[in-house]
Structure formats: structure tokens, C-alpha cells
Design an enzyme around this catalytic site. Structure first.
Site, PDB file in Angstrom:
ATOM      1  N   HIS A  72       0.812  -1.221   0.000  1.00  0.00           N
ATOM      2  CA  HIS A  72       0.000   0.000   0.000  1.00  0.00           C
ATOM      3  C   HIS A  72       0.846   1.273   0.000  1.00  0.00           C
ATOM      4  CE1 HIS A  72       0.353  -0.228   4.536  1.00  0.00           C
ATOM      5  NE2 HIS A  72       0.446   1.079   4.378  1.00  0.00           N
ATOM      6  N   ASP A  92       0.143  -7.656   1.408  1.00  0.00           N
ATOM      7  CA  ASP A  92       0.498  -6.243   1.538  1.00  0.00           C
ATOM      8  C   ASP A  92       2.006  -6.048   1.562  1.00  0.00           C
ATOM      9  OD1 ASP A  92       0.103  -3.514   1.682  1.00  0.00           O
ATOM     10  OD2 ASP A  92      -0.081  -3.477   3.856  1.00  0.00           O
ATOM     11  N   GLY A 109       3.395   6.695   7.951  1.00  0.00           N
ATOM     12  CA  GLY A 109       4.782   6.865   7.519  1.00  0.00           C
ATOM     13  C   GLY A 109       5.672   5.728   7.987  1.00  0.00           C
ATOM     14  N   ASN A 110       5.254   5.033   9.065  1.00  0.00           N
ATOM     15  CA  ASN A 110       5.982   3.859   9.544  1.00  0.00           C
ATOM     16  C   ASN A 110       5.724   2.626   8.679  1.00  0.00           C
ATOM     17  OD1 ASN A 110       5.938   5.047  12.772  1.00  0.00           O
ATOM     18  ND2 ASN A 110       7.705   3.858  12.073  1.00  0.00           N
ATOM     19  N   SER A 111       4.668   2.665   7.883  1.00  0.00           N
ATOM     20  CA  SER A 111       4.320   1.498   7.066  1.00  0.00           C
ATOM     21  C   SER A 111       5.502   1.053   6.216  1.00  0.00           C
ATOM     22  CB  SER A 111       3.139   1.830   6.152  1.00  0.00           C
ATOM     23  OG  SER A 111       1.968   1.998   6.900  1.00  0.00           O
ATOM     24  N   GLY A 150      -8.258 -25.748  -0.184  1.00  0.00           N
ATOM     25  CA  GLY A 150      -9.575 -26.079  -0.704  1.00  0.00           C
ATOM     26  C   GLY A 150     -10.566 -26.460   0.379  1.00  0.00           C
ATOM     27  N   VAL A 151     -10.635 -25.646   1.435  1.00  0.00           N
ATOM     28  CA  VAL A 151     -11.605 -25.897   2.506  1.00  0.00           C
ATOM     29  C   VAL A 151     -12.303 -24.597   2.892  1.00  0.00           C
ATOM     30  CG1 VAL A 151     -10.339 -27.848   3.494  1.00  0.00           C
ATOM     31  CG2 VAL A 151      -9.919 -25.535   4.377  1.00  0.00           C
TER      32      VAL A 151
END
Length: 375
Positions: free
Chosen positions: A142, A172, A252-254, A310-311
Site C-alpha cells: 500500500h 500487503d 509513515g511507519n508502514s 480447498g476448505v
């Protein structure tokens, strides 16, 4: 004539030898791109093997901070203005008179049809972590999504243009590359080894400030905060298995680093839980064991290779006693109840069926959906 032939043979041999050496070197560099050499520490970890500056106890964060900050970078992104067309449901009878019914028509809002809108250009910033000395950087997807220009600035104020190697919206995460050599980088830790109450340090560039260090403890592991479902307005393939900490993390820490007191990278800071958009007590980081898998796949394949079970399932911790009794799983307090199995999945192939309960995967405890997605 013989001399000419001899010289020609020598020339061809020399070119072949040089080409082979160059080609092999190029092949080796591709194979080791973005890879950390086991047991090797970059120069920025000198504070740990220098007796004069080595930490004296577990609560001394100075050596870890000194080692890590040179490898955490400030990322600035720019997006250009874009024109988008929104299709409105009704036709404009005055379209032919006023420009064909497009966004320039004064009756466009009333009678529908295509409407052109301009989204202005934007500037934003975040953080990133150098993970190899040849310039590979991991950050949040992001942070760089839709960016037209990405600039990376180190703590030493060196600035580089960055290109996107690949992104993975479901985790992400994104991998960037800058053209530089012998860079400081962060050594991978093991996020599975983290313990509740263990000290961790968050490093990044909040509010466009210079590199900032905050500390806290691990508050929870394998935390599912529903961010992917919220962003997708329903079911999501997002991996929700965050490390929850109370280290201060702000806009800003992302994409910045979460490290342990040994200076090892254990997570990538990604989200906060806050009604205001700023830190109010808890922050969330993607475990480095997930990050390593995603980064390796992006560099090697260009996309992440994922297993498919597949569950469909229900988290047993979300069920009350009556529901558990109805499903005949009263003896289970944790785990995942299988509500259905698809025909083309791995679950059916190994014999799992509706009504089974998943409690472990390869010996790893699975108590909730966050641990399942991580595994």
C-alpha cells in the site's frame, strides 16, 4: 597465412573464455540476487561484536538500534493525475448538442452516460527495509501501489530512484530495487520464536520525520484483524497473521522494520488499530517468516507461489457451546472446523472431509485462522 589462422584461433579462444567467465558471473549474480548469506553479518552490525559498544543487558536497545537504522529507508512516492470514466445509468438526450454526452456536457449529471473525472496527482511517503547488500528493499504494497515515481532516501541522506520488482496485495508486501552495492541490510530473525512480552523495536519514518525508533513488547501473535476483508468488503485471500505490539507506529511507519533486541528483522510494520488514524496503543507487523517467502518468490518468479487447501472453515473460538454441541465438537476449544471441502483442493486429496477439525499443520499448532493462513 598460418599466422593469421593461429591469431584467429587465439582471438576466438580468448573471446570464448572471457564470455564464459562473464556469463557464469552474471548467472551467479542472478541466482544470489536479494539473498542473505547464512552466517554473514553486514558492517552495520559492528556494534554487536565490538566489546566497547556491545549491549550489557536485554533492555539496552542502543546496539540493536545502531545496527538497524542504517538499513531502514524513507520511501517517497508520486502519482500522476489520472482521468477515469464513470458510467452513469441513464442516457443524456442532449448529448449530441453538448459534446456527445461525455463529462463536458452540462447535463451529464442529470442524464447519465460516461462521465470523465480527473483524479489529481498525489504525494505520499512510507518506510522500507534493505534486505540485501545489492539493493533489494521490502516495503508494504500500500506504500507503493499505483506509484509513477519512487524515491528512496537512506539515513545517510543518499537518494536513489527505485523500481518495483513485484507486489503481493494479499500479503500487503512489495519488493523494490535500487542500483547500489555494499549497502547495509537487516539480518532475518525467526518470527516463530517470538514470545509474548518480548521486547521489540519499531523503526521507520513517521509523519515524514527523520528515522525514528520506538520500543514495545509483543502483545499477541497470529492476530487476525480483518483488514483484508474490510478492504475487499467481504471474503478475502489476504494473509492475516500479524504480530501485535505496543511499539508506537504512525502514518509513515508502514513498511518499516520491527526488530528484536539482537537487531534481527522479525516483522514489517503494516497497520495500526486506531479510531483517529494515529497510534493509540496497538500496531501490527507482518511476520518475517511470511515476508521471506513472499520476497523470495517475487524475486525468483515475479509472483508468490501459494498452496491451496480447498476448505471452508469456522474458527472454533468464535462458536458458543450450543453451536459446538450441534456440530459435535464440544471437546475442542481451539482449532478450525471444516464446513466444506472442494473437489480440486489438497484437503480432499489427503482425506479431509466436512466435520473434521484442523489443529496442526506439519506439527505447527493451528488455533485460529491467522495461524492457518501463516502456515
Amino acid at each position: 597465412m598460418k599466422w593469421k589462422n593461429l591469431l584467429f584461433v587465439v582471438f576466438i579462444s580468448a573471446v570464448t573464455a572471457i564470455g564464459s567467465v562473464w556469463g557464469y558471473g552474471k548467472y551467479e549474480s542472478i541466482q544470489t540476487a536479494g539473498i542473505q548469506e547464512s552466517g554473514k553479518l553486514p558492517a552495520n552490525y559492528a556494534s554487536f561484536y565490538d566489546k566497547a559498544t556491545a549491549p550489557t543487558n536485554a533492555l539496552d536497545f542502543t546496539a540493536a538500534s545502531a545496527s538497524a537504522t542504517p538499513a531502514v529507508v524513507h520511501i517517497r512516492v508520486e502519482t500522476k493525475a489520472r482521468k477515469v470514466t464513470n458510467q452513469l445509468p441513464r442516457n443524456n438526450p442532449f448529448g449530441d448538442l453538448f459534446g456527445g454526452g461525455d463529462g463536458d456536457s452540462p447535463f451529464g449529471d442529470f442524464f447519465g452516460g460516461p462521465r470523465i473525472q480527473t483524479i489529481p496527482g498525489e504525494r505520499a511517503s512510507g518506510s522500507g527495509v534493505i534486505i540485501s547488500d545489492d539493493g533489494y528493499i521490502v516495503t508494504n504494497n500500500h506504500v507503493v501501489a499505483n506509484a509513477d515515481k519512487i524515491t528512496v532516501t537512506t539515513s545517510e541522506k543518499n537518494t536513489y530512484k527505485a523500481r518495483v520488482i513485484g507486489t503481493d496485495p494479499s500479503s500487503d508486501l512489495a519488493v523494490l530495487k535500487i542500483e547500489a552495492k555494499q549497502l547495509p541490510y537487516l539480518v532475518y530473525g525467526n518470527s516463530d520464536d517470538l514470545k509474548l512480552g518480548q521486547w521489540v523495536i519499531a523503526i521507520g519514518y513517521p509523519f515524514t520525520l527523520d528515522v525514528t525508533v520506538t520500543a514495545g513488547i509483543v502483545s499477541a501473535k497470529a492476530r487476525d484483524i480483518g483488514l483484508g476483508r474490510q478492504n475487499n468488503h467481504g471474503p478475502s485471500s489476504s494473509i492475516e497473521s500479524y504480530i501485535q505490539t505496543d511499539a508506537a507506529v504512525n502514518p509513515g511507519n508502514s513498511g518499516g522494520a520491527l526488530i528484536n533486541t539482537n537487531g534481527q528483522l522479525v516483522g514489517i510494520n503494516s497497520a495500526i488499530a486506531s479510531p483517529t488514524g494515529s497510534f493509540t496503543g496497538y500496531s501490527f507487523a507482518i511476520p518475517i517468516n511470511i515476508v521471506q517467502k513472499v520476497v523470495k518468490d517475487i524475486i525468483k518468479f515475479g509472483a508468490v507461489q501459494r498452496g491451496y487447501m480447498g476448505v471452508s472453515f469456522m474458527d472454533i473460538t468464535s462458536l458458543n457451546e450450543d453451536q459446538k454441541k450441534e456440530l459435535k465438537i464440544e471437546n475442542f476449544n481451539t482449532g478450525l472446523y471444516i464446513g466444506g471441502v472442494t473437489d480440486d483442493g489438497a484437503a480432499k486429496e489427503v482425506g479431509l472431509k466436512k466435520g473434521d477439525v484442523i489443529t496442526k499443520i506439519n506439527g505447527i499448532d493451528v488455533r485460529n485462522s491467522g495461524q492457518l493462513s501463516a502456515a
